[in-house]
Design an enzyme around this catalytic site. Structure first.
Site, PDB file in Angstrom:
ATOM      1  N   GLY A 115       0.811  -1.224   0.000  1.00  0.00           N
ATOM      2  CA  GLY A 115       0.000   0.000   0.000  1.00  0.00           C
ATOM      3  C   GLY A 115       0.841   1.268   0.000  1.00  0.00           C
ATOM      4  O   GLY A 115       0.363   2.350  -0.349  1.00  0.00           O
ATOM      5  N   LYS A 147      -3.083   3.246  -3.990  1.00  0.00           N
ATOM      6  CA  LYS A 147      -3.681   4.403  -3.343  1.00  0.00           C
ATOM      7  C   LYS A 147      -2.898   5.702  -3.561  1.00  0.00           C
ATOM      8  O   LYS A 147      -3.456   6.793  -3.480  1.00  0.00           O
ATOM      9  CB  LYS A 147      -3.823   4.137  -1.846  1.00  0.00           C
ATOM     10  N   HIS A 190     -12.667   4.878  -4.774  1.00  0.00           N
ATOM     11  CA  HIS A 190     -12.271   3.682  -4.017  1.00  0.00           C
ATOM     12  C   HIS A 190     -13.467   2.728  -4.067  1.00  0.00           C
ATOM     13  O   HIS A 190     -14.215   2.611  -3.101  1.00  0.00           O
ATOM     14  CB  HIS A 190     -11.956   4.130  -2.583  1.00  0.00           C
ATOM     15  N   SER A 206     -11.480   0.519   3.843  1.00  0.00           N
ATOM     16  CA  SER A 206     -10.716  -0.725   3.933  1.00  0.00           C
ATOM     17  C   SER A 206     -11.270  -1.587   5.061  1.00  0.00           C
ATOM     18  O   SER A 206     -11.649  -1.061   6.108  1.00  0.00           O
ATOM     19  CB  SER A 206      -9.256  -0.419   4.253  1.00  0.00           C
ATOM     20  N   CYS A 251     -14.005  -3.323   5.252  1.00  0.00           N
ATOM     21  CA  CYS A 251     -15.436  -3.240   5.541  1.00  0.00           C
ATOM     22  C   CYS A 251     -16.255  -4.062   4.560  1.00  0.00           C
ATOM     23  O   CYS A 251     -17.412  -3.755   4.291  1.00  0.00           O
ATOM     24  CB  CYS A 251     -15.890  -1.789   5.544  1.00  0.00           C
ATOM     25  N   LYS A 274     -15.520  -4.857   1.225  1.00  0.00           N
ATOM     26  CA  LYS A 274     -15.544  -4.497  -0.198  1.00  0.00           C
ATOM     27  C   LYS A 274     -15.170  -5.699  -1.063  1.00  0.00           C
ATOM     28  O   LYS A 274     -15.885  -6.030  -2.007  1.00  0.00           O
ATOM     29  CB  LYS A 274     -14.596  -3.313  -0.441  1.00  0.00           C
ATOM     30  N   ASN A 297      -3.654  -7.287   9.107  1.00  0.00           N
ATOM     31  CA  ASN A 297      -3.659  -6.743   7.743  1.00  0.00           C
ATOM     32  C   ASN A 297      -2.887  -7.642   6.766  1.00  0.00           C
ATOM     33  O   ASN A 297      -2.442  -7.191   5.722  1.00  0.00           O
ATOM     34  CB  ASN A 297      -3.079  -5.323   7.746  1.00  0.00           C
ATOM     35  N   ALA A 298      -2.712  -8.920   7.144  1.00  0.00           N
ATOM     36  CA  ALA A 298      -2.091  -9.854   6.196  1.00  0.00           C
ATOM     37  C   ALA A 298      -2.957  -9.910   4.939  1.00  0.00           C
ATOM     38  O   ALA A 298      -4.181  -9.760   5.017  1.00  0.00           O
ATOM     39  CB  ALA A 298      -1.991 -11.237   6.832  1.00  0.00           C
TER      40      ALA A 298
HETATM   41  C1  SPV Z   1      -6.965  -0.596   1.365  1.00  0.00           C
HETATM   42  O1  SPV Z   1      -6.428  -0.564   2.482  1.00  0.00           O
HETATM   43  O2  SPV Z   1      -8.003   0.016   1.102  1.00  0.00           O
HETATM   44  C2  SPV Z   1      -6.369  -1.424   0.321  1.00  0.00           C
HETATM   45  C3  SPV Z   1      -5.003  -1.865   0.489  1.00  0.00           C
HETATM   46  O3  SPV Z   1      -6.972  -1.643  -0.677  1.00  0.00           O
HETATM   47  S1  SPV Z   1      -3.877  -0.576   0.314  1.00  0.00           S
HETATM   48  O4  SPV Z   1      -3.159  -0.802  -0.889  1.00  0.00           O
HETATM   49  O5  SPV Z   1      -3.029  -0.620   1.474  1.00  0.00           O
HETATM   50  O6  SPV Z   1      -4.610   0.657   0.249  1.00  0.00           O
HETATM   51 MN    MN Z   2      -8.727  -0.249  -0.772  1.00  0.00          MN
END
Ligand code: SPV
Ligand code: MN
Length: 664
Positions: A258, A265, A284, A306, A308, A310, A421-422
């Site tokens: 991320g 992101k 998103h 994130s 939730c 998706k 967050n694995a």
């Molecule tokens: C999120 O956290 O919304 C993700 C993973 O999709 S990241 O790439 O960390 O944003």
């Molecule tokens: Mn995301």
């Protein structure tokens, strides 16, 4: 100093000795901090013949100058220009294993990558926008451009010594489409490039269509100092900076995807700024197809913070997936069209189990390409994770090292088998339910947009907005959710997360709301907006729904947009009738759905709804550029709720709802 778009002309000027950030750049010398080098000499030396040819074939001096500048500065031993070919793909995979950034697991095609102990999520505190002098970005995390770049370049100086710089090309959006944005990432991490290859369409050949233009997203990433496991080991020096003017992302001393696979992101922030100038939306959002009666398929978009639901929504068995994270939306010929920015999933693995997520489960347990990150590995060299519903192994190893079920932390609490967050990284085409239109350059036409957050006490499981503007203001803009483990820091705090996109909104949020309101101007039939809530509890705090129930909420929305079911009006939108849900629960899940459950789930909780509106108004009052229309829509909703409350009290079950009670 913006040097993009320059062509090589005439004789090189003599370098002036000043840092490039503060002087005009001669066309074929590069450097940071005063060091000047000839571009062509540098490229020939470091790239070798075949990589040099590969670069030259792109005929892009902007790219060459930029690359040479970072070769001179980061000082890699060699440079690999990564094209679109199968050989290059395999080379990346091999190197990720050889350099131990990924390790093979027992199942063919599976590898594991570990990130540092303090590198397990996006890091908001050190993620900043570089601000040009005299510019202000209220409410965003910023640093002056000069100061930020000096710091960044200080951390990147010679950071690739002894390593290979890999230059990878990606295409954000389907190839050859109006959605596509080209991107180039230079990095010294094979894992990062491997992830890019899983997640994005190939971009090398497509890059040629730029015809020398500098209009592409640029990313510079340096792994930085590493520990014996190859993980970035200097979290205090982790920095992630973005330059919206130059469409450039810088990232150092981190490997977590991320923070490093910057087309995710970090580029979303660049895209939101670009979209705002050009009149489209970067979101998103998941993209999926939901089946209706008679073989009908209806496209949905869904924005959720994130963690939730998706990805698991996009993967609901029986429906089809186009994407689970990022979508670009454009109005084309009077219709809203949307496309997935990506072609893979970097998904949360926690709670993936054979009952709730059969499709992902299958993919994660059969042969085929998967990168697992920060899961645990058991004695059979198989990946294990939180909520996998298997008996715990007697021992395993995770991102912290060896683990047993008896392990406790400093406070005496049991240590979980792996980090919350694995994640897993897979390509969408491997999924049995991938939608046929994933690569359609025109995108798909969504009829439904869902907004949902982790909300235990306020909003009903599904509700249709009255119209686009009402949906934007009361469903999208004031999404609320409790914070989760996707971000380094405290989890469990309720925050307002407009459009589930707050962390990534790189323009004033008020303007962003205005962009949404304006977006469908001239669109005869815009998508219909619904809120969904998978996390609602009873007022006594008990869970009310199962993870699989979400299918029913979506099926109802699908029928509703085609006018195939009626609805009950509430002050905040339109909710399902009991009979329809009863039938849908039976048909889709084989479940009995009781009237008591329905009443509990769909009770209008007026005090909570009013408090949420107040929080929304308070937050947006402090933000510049919020359109008047937004406040008017929230005020109208508040008045309706107050009127109903005066007539029926704080909590009103659906049977008690009569619009005369709140309509004037
Ligand atoms: C999120 O956290 O919304 C993700 C993973 O999709 S990241 O790439 O960390 O944003
Ligand atoms: Mn995301």
């Amino acid at each position: 100093m913006n040097h993009r778009g320059r062509e090589k002309t005439g004789e090189p000027k003599k370098p002036a000795g000043k840092p490039l950030e503060s002087q005009g750049q001669p066309p074929d010398v590069v450097g940071i901090g005063g060091k000047m080098v000839s571009v062509d000499k540098m490229l020939r030396e470091k790239l070798g013949d075949s990589n040099y040819e590969k670069l030259k074939a792109l005929k892009n001096a902007v790219l060459e100058n930029w690359l040479a500048k970072y070769i001179a500065h980061c000082n890699p031993d060699s440079v690999f220009i990564c094209g679109d070919s199968k050989e290059d793909r395999e080379h990346v995979r091999r190197m990720a294993l050889e350099k131990k950034e990924e390790t093979p697991l027992a199942t063919k095609g599976h590898t594991i990558h570990y990130d540092g102990v303090q590198d397990q999520g996006r890091d908001k505190e050190v993620t900043k926008y570089l601000l040009a002098e005299g510019v202000e970005m209220k409410g965003l995390n910023t640093i002056g451009k000069k100061e930020g770049l000096e710091e960044m370049h200080g951390l990147m100086k010679d950071a690739m010594k002894g390593r290979t710089m890999i230059v990878s090309f990606a295409n954000l959006g389907p190839t050859n489409s109006r959605f596509a944005i080209p991107g180039v990432e230079i990095t010294d991490s094979w894992y990062v490039v491997d992830s890019v290859k899983y997640l994005y369409r190939e971009g090398y050949e497509q890059f040629k269509s730029l015809k020398g233009s500098g209009d592409f997203f640029k990313v510079v990433h340096c792994t930085g100092e590493v520990n014996e496991r190859g993980c970035s080991s200097s979290p205090d020096k982790k920095r992630i900076y973005m330059d919206l003017n130059d469409n450039t992302v810088y990232s150092v001393n981190t490997q977590y995807a991320g923070n490093t696979v910057a087309f995710k992101k970090l580029s979303l922030r660049l895209a939101i700024s670009k979209a705002s100038k050009e009149g489209w939306l970067a979101e998103h959002m998941l993209v999926m197809g939901v089946k209706g009666p008679g073989g009908r398929k209806t496209y949905f978009l869904g924005a959720f913070p994130s963690f939730c639901g998706k990805t698991s929504t996009a993967m609901i068995p029986g429906e089809s997936i186009l994407g689970d994270d990022l979508a670009y939306l454009k109005v084309v010929g009077g219709r809203v069209m949307a496309a997935n920015v990506e072609k893979g999933i970097f998904g949360v693995i926690k709670d993936v189990n054979p009952n709730d997520d059969p499709l992902i489960w299958k993919l994660l347990t059969e042969e085929g390409d998967v990168i697992f990150s920060n899961v645990a590995v058991d004695a059979q060299n198989l990946p294990r994770w939180l909520g996998d519903k298997r008996p715990l192994p007697a021992k395993a190893s995770n991102h912290l090292g060896a683990w047993t079920p008896e392990d406790t932390d400093a406070e005496g609490k049991k240590r979980p088998i792996c980090h919350q967050n694995a994640r897993y990284t897979v390509e969408l085409h491997r999924l049995g339910n991938v939608d046929s239109e994933l690569e359609n350059p025109n995108g798909v036409e969504p009829k439904v947009i869902l907004y949902g957050g982790r909300d235990e006490d306020t909003t009903v499981p599904v509700e249709q907005a009255f119209d686009w503007a009402h949906g934007v203001a009361t469903k999208g803009a004031i999404v609320e959710s409790v914070t989760t483990a996707a971000i380094v820091g405290q989890a469990g705090v309720r925050v307002m997360d407009p459009f589930a996109n707050k962390d990534f909104i790189s323009i004033p949020i008020g303007r962003y709301v205005g962009n949404h309101l304006k977006f469908v101007k001239g669109v005869a039939k815009p998508p219909q907006i619904f809120s969904v809530n998978y996390f609602l509890k009873s007022r006594g705090g008990e869970d009310l729904t199962d993870k699989t129930d979400k299918k029913v909420w979506l099926k109802w929305a699908e029928l509703r947009v085609h006018g195939d079911v009626g609805a009950l009006e509430t002050p905040t939108g339109c909710i399902p009738k009991y009979e329809d849900l009863k039938r849908l629960f039976k048909e889709n899940l084989g479940k009995d759905f009781s009237k008591e459950k329905y009443d509990e789930l769909f009770t209008v909780r007026i005090p909570e709804l009013l408090a949420k509106l107040d929080r929304g108004v308070k937050m947006f009052k402090e933000l510049p550029e919020t359109p008047k229309e937004f406040f008017e829509l929230l005020e109208e909703q508040r008045q309706k709720l107050e009127r109903l409350k005066a007539k029926k009290g704080d909590y009103v079950i659906p049977d008690e709802l009569h619009s005369a009670d709140w309509k004037q």
